[in-house]
Structures are given as C-alpha cells and as structure tokens.
Design a protein around this motif. Sequence first.
Motif, mmCIF file in Angstrom:
data_model
loop_
_atom_site.group_PDB
_atom_site.id
_atom_site.type_symbol
_atom_site.label_atom_id
_atom_site.label_comp_id
_atom_site.label_asym_id
_atom_site.label_seq_id
_atom_site.Cartn_x
_atom_site.Cartn_y
_atom_site.Cartn_z
ATOM 1 N N ARG A 290 22.780 -2.185 3.416
ATOM 2 C CA ARG A 290 23.387 -2.795 4.592
ATOM 3 C C ARG A 290 22.582 -2.582 5.869
ATOM 4 O O ARG A 290 22.625 -3.410 6.774
ATOM 5 N N GLU A 291 21.866 -1.478 5.972
ATOM 6 C CA GLU A 291 21.176 -1.145 7.219
ATOM 7 C C GLU A 291 19.679 -1.370 7.098
ATOM 8 O O GLU A 291 19.113 -1.415 6.011
ATOM 9 N N CYS A 292 19.031 -1.493 8.250
ATOM 10 C CA CYS A 292 17.573 -1.616 8.300
ATOM 11 C C CYS A 292 17.102 -0.978 9.602
ATOM 12 O O CYS A 292 17.696 -1.198 10.661
ATOM 13 N N LYS A 293 16.070 -0.149 9.520
ATOM 14 C CA LYS A 293 15.549 0.509 10.706
ATOM 15 C C LYS A 293 14.057 0.255 10.804
ATOM 16 O O LYS A 293 13.378 0.030 9.792
ATOM 17 N N THR A 294 13.541 0.282 12.028
ATOM 18 C CA THR A 294 12.151 -0.079 12.273
ATOM 19 C C THR A 294 11.436 0.973 13.113
ATOM 20 O O THR A 294 12.055 1.776 13.818
ATOM 21 N N GLN A 295 10.107 0.929 13.015
ATOM 22 C CA GLN A 295 9.246 1.727 13.892
ATOM 23 C C GLN A 295 8.011 0.875 14.178
ATOM 24 O O GLN A 295 7.213 0.598 13.291
ATOM 25 N N HIS A 296 7.919 0.427 15.425
ATOM 26 C CA HIS A 296 6.796 -0.434 15.804
ATOM 27 C C HIS A 296 5.557 0.389 16.109
ATOM 28 O O HIS A 296 5.631 1.601 16.355
ATOM 29 N N LYS A 297 4.435 -0.264 16.114
ATOM 30 C CA LYS A 297 3.156 0.411 16.383
ATOM 31 C C LYS A 297 3.183 1.176 17.705
ATOM 32 O O LYS A 297 2.705 2.313 17.796
ATOM 33 N N VAL A 298 3.786 0.571 18.738
ATOM 34 C CA VAL A 298 3.778 1.212 20.061
ATOM 35 C C VAL A 298 4.744 2.394 20.118
ATOM 36 O O VAL A 298 4.686 3.200 21.053
ATOM 37 N N ASN A 299 5.648 2.502 19.133
ATOM 38 C CA ASN A 299 6.609 3.610 19.096
ATOM 39 C C ASN A 299 6.300 4.623 18.007
ATOM 40 O O ASN A 299 7.107 5.525 17.757
ATOM 41 N N THR A 300 5.160 4.482 17.373
ATOM 42 C CA THR A 300 4.810 5.370 16.274
ATOM 43 C C THR A 300 4.280 6.699 16.810
ATOM 44 O O THR A 300 3.342 6.720 17.615
ATOM 45 N N PRO A 301 4.868 7.827 16.400
ATOM 46 C CA PRO A 301 4.388 9.137 16.863
ATOM 47 C C PRO A 301 3.033 9.468 16.244
ATOM 48 O O PRO A 301 2.552 8.773 15.340
ATOM 49 N N LYS A 302 2.444 10.530 16.725
ATOM 50 C CA LYS A 302 1.114 10.921 16.253
ATOM 51 C C LYS A 302 1.167 12.347 15.702
ATOM 52 O O LYS A 302 0.715 13.296 16.338
ATOM 53 N N PRO A 303 1.696 12.481 14.492
ATOM 54 C CA PRO A 303 1.752 13.831 13.898
ATOM 55 C C PRO A 303 0.369 14.308 13.484
ATOM 56 O O PRO A 303 -0.522 13.503 13.177
ATOM 57 N N VAL A 304 0.194 15.605 13.488
ATOM 58 C CA VAL A 304 -1.053 16.230 13.038
ATOM 59 C C VAL A 304 -0.710 17.217 11.936
ATOM 60 O O VAL A 304 0.219 18.019 12.072
ATOM 61 N N TRP A 305 -1.441 17.162 10.837
ATOM 62 C CA TRP A 305 -1.187 18.046 9.694
ATOM 63 C C TRP A 305 -1.492 19.484 10.057
ATOM 64 O O TRP A 305 -2.634 19.833 10.371
ATOM 65 N N ASN A 306 -0.462 20.321 10.058
ATOM 66 C CA ASN A 306 -0.670 21.740 10.338
ATOM 67 C C ASN A 306 0.451 22.524 9.648
ATOM 68 O O ASN A 306 1.520 22.740 10.225
ATOM 69 N N PRO A 307 0.231 22.976 8.420
ATOM 70 C CA PRO A 307 1.267 23.695 7.683
ATOM 71 C C PRO A 307 1.502 25.119 8.183
ATOM 72 O O PRO A 307 2.383 25.809 7.671
ATOM 73 N N ASP A 308 0.729 25.560 9.180
ATOM 74 C CA ASP A 308 0.858 26.935 9.673
ATOM 75 C C ASP A 308 1.923 27.087 10.747
ATOM 76 O O ASP A 308 2.211 28.207 11.189
#
Length: 383
Positions: A290-308
């Motif tokens: 029933r639902e649909c959610k979006t994430q546009h390019k301009v709203n995309t976060p910038k995570p960085v891989w850091n398991p520490d």
Amino acid sequence: MATINVGIIMNGVTGRMGTNQHLIRSIVAIRKQGGVALPNGDVIMPDPVLVGRQESKLKALAEANGIERWTTDLDACLAESYNQIYFDSQTTVLRAQGVRKAIAAGKHIYCEKPTAESLAESLELAKLARDKGIKNGVVQDKLFLPGLIKLKRLIDAGFFGRILSVRLEFGYWVFEGDMIPCQRPSWNYRKEDGGGIIVDMFAHWRYVLDNLFGEVKSVSCLGVTHIHERFDEKGEKYVCTADDAAYATFEIAGGIVAQVNSSWTTRVDRDDLVTIHVDGTDGSAVAGLRECKTQHKVNTPKPVWNPDIPNPFNFQEQWENVPDNQLFDNGFKIQWELFLKHIVIDTPFPWDLLEGAKGTQLAELGLQSWKERRWIDIPDLNL
C-alpha cells in the motif's frame, strides 16, 4: 439508464483466494455498489453462479453472500447462453481442463494464474481462445496495488532517471502445521499437486517486472525445499516435494538487474510482506502493498563506512512517503471491473491468456535454470 446483466460462472471460489478476493471483495462488492457504471449511464451487473464439487460449501457460501445460483454441474452452466463469462480459480492442476471446456462452449475466459501446468498448455489455451474469437483475461492483481500504482507514477514521471536495479523481497513464515496450524493449503508443498513457490510466484513476478520496468530477458534461479515435512489439513504428516523458497536474478531490457527472493520460510523484518526497492541515477524508491517511499538524489545522505563508531544515521527516517492522492479500491475488484467493461463495451484489456502464458514460461525456465544451474535466456512468445 439500462442494467446489463452478465452471467458469470465462478468455478473454484470455495478456496481462500476465490472466496475472499474474487467473490466477496470483487463480485459481491460490485453488486453492492450497484454494478459497474458505463460512460453512457448504463450499468453492468454481474450475476454469478458458484460452481464446485461440494454442495454444502457452495450452498453456505451462496447464502452468506446473497447469491441465488450455485451448482455442482459445470456442463449445465456452460450450456446456458445467459452465462457469458467463465472464471476459474481452481488449483493449477485443474484449471486448464476447465478453461478448455469453457472455450469450446464459447464463453469469455477470465482466470487465475498460472493458467496451466506447462508453457505448452498455456499457449494452447491462448491459441484456442484466439481461434474461437472469444475475449480472455488473466488475473494480474499486483499491478493494481496502491504501492505499485504509486511506484508506476514515479516511473512514468521520470523520477528515477535511468533505472539501475530492482530488489524484490517477498515472503513470510508459513507454519509447519504441528504446534500452530499452517496458513496455506498443503498442496502448495507437493510438486505432484501443482505446488511450489516458483510455479506460484514467478507468474506474478513476470507481469510485475514486464509492466513496471521492461521485458524480462533472462533468468538465473536457485530453488530450495527448506522444510522437508509438514502437516496437512487433517493433522497428518506428509513429505514436502515442492520448493518453498526461490532465489532468482533477472536481466531486464535496458540493462536493469532485478534480484528477487521468494520464501515461505522467512520471518519478516520489512515494511510489508512484499517490498520492491528500485534504484536509479536520480532517485530511489521502496514500494510495499500500500505504501511507497522515495529518496531523491538531492536528499540522499552521504554515509561513510566506519565500523569503529556507532552508526550516526537513522536510514529509515531519510525517506519521504508518496501521498495517496486518491482512494484506492481492492486490486482484484478493479481488474474485474475492467474485464467486465472489456466484455460489454470492448474497452482495452491487455492482460490476456498470452500474457498469462509468459508467467508460466518464466516459472518453467526458472525451474530449468535451477535444475541445470545456469542462466536461461527467455525467448519471445507468439501464437
């Protein structure tokens, strides 16, 4: 205003899907709303006759839903000219036989999928209907789910840019039936009775992928029987001979890659029992029933891989819901209304027996890919 009565033979509606979706939530609901309105003010009124093998079930179902006509005599129903449509929601092993008889009797055909046990038989039914000159359709209900309607809007609006990939997750835990009753019929887990998740679900995935993203061109599939013994409706143990999970990759026209997991042996940690995650160059979306959610390019976060360090992001909160913007009716009912209009005033209805055969084809090639442990290209289907 005229009322156009349309007799419908409904074969196999004593089963769960036939009763709930096709009878109660579709045909009975259409009758309660006063029929299907046509542009000229006329109304189509479906008039079902329930057909099956057990009188007691048919009588109880008819009385509970205000339906006057029911019978165990399919041949008599087919002989009545008043009955214009034959609908079939029997088990897969019985469907082709019923549809074949209805075609011979000159009835318009609407049926569940898979349309037959094999591609050859599915194509035979499509050819018979074409040669007889009768209208025909196959249930493709998931196209009319609110979540997929919203997803289709995004695609048509160019939201994604170039679509890169699709990840479809479907399934839930189906209990074995010992301590807790099984919530699916036991035949689903017996290959000899037409069971198996590949046969059941690939018919859905074919029309979903074809209609939303593009033609499916090839398949790589691994099927598994994870649970080897279950308990049937009588509480008796039986051996599972059909696959209860399938892990597949599809190549779609335009270079899109779709990964599809189907399982009756998984516990759900998703927003819904089925979710479709679409990634594109300009944006992404996740659609459920029933639902649909979006994430546009301009709203995309910038995570960085850091398991520490602890994860600083709450990824679930970084999506925006697509609003309803309309009232959504039951998907099965919507397609029933479209098919009734197709019969009476010849409006377009593209989901015919040939489209249904494509679903059978994908299931057959998925099983072949599993058996041979290789990619299989999907040839075009023509009558």
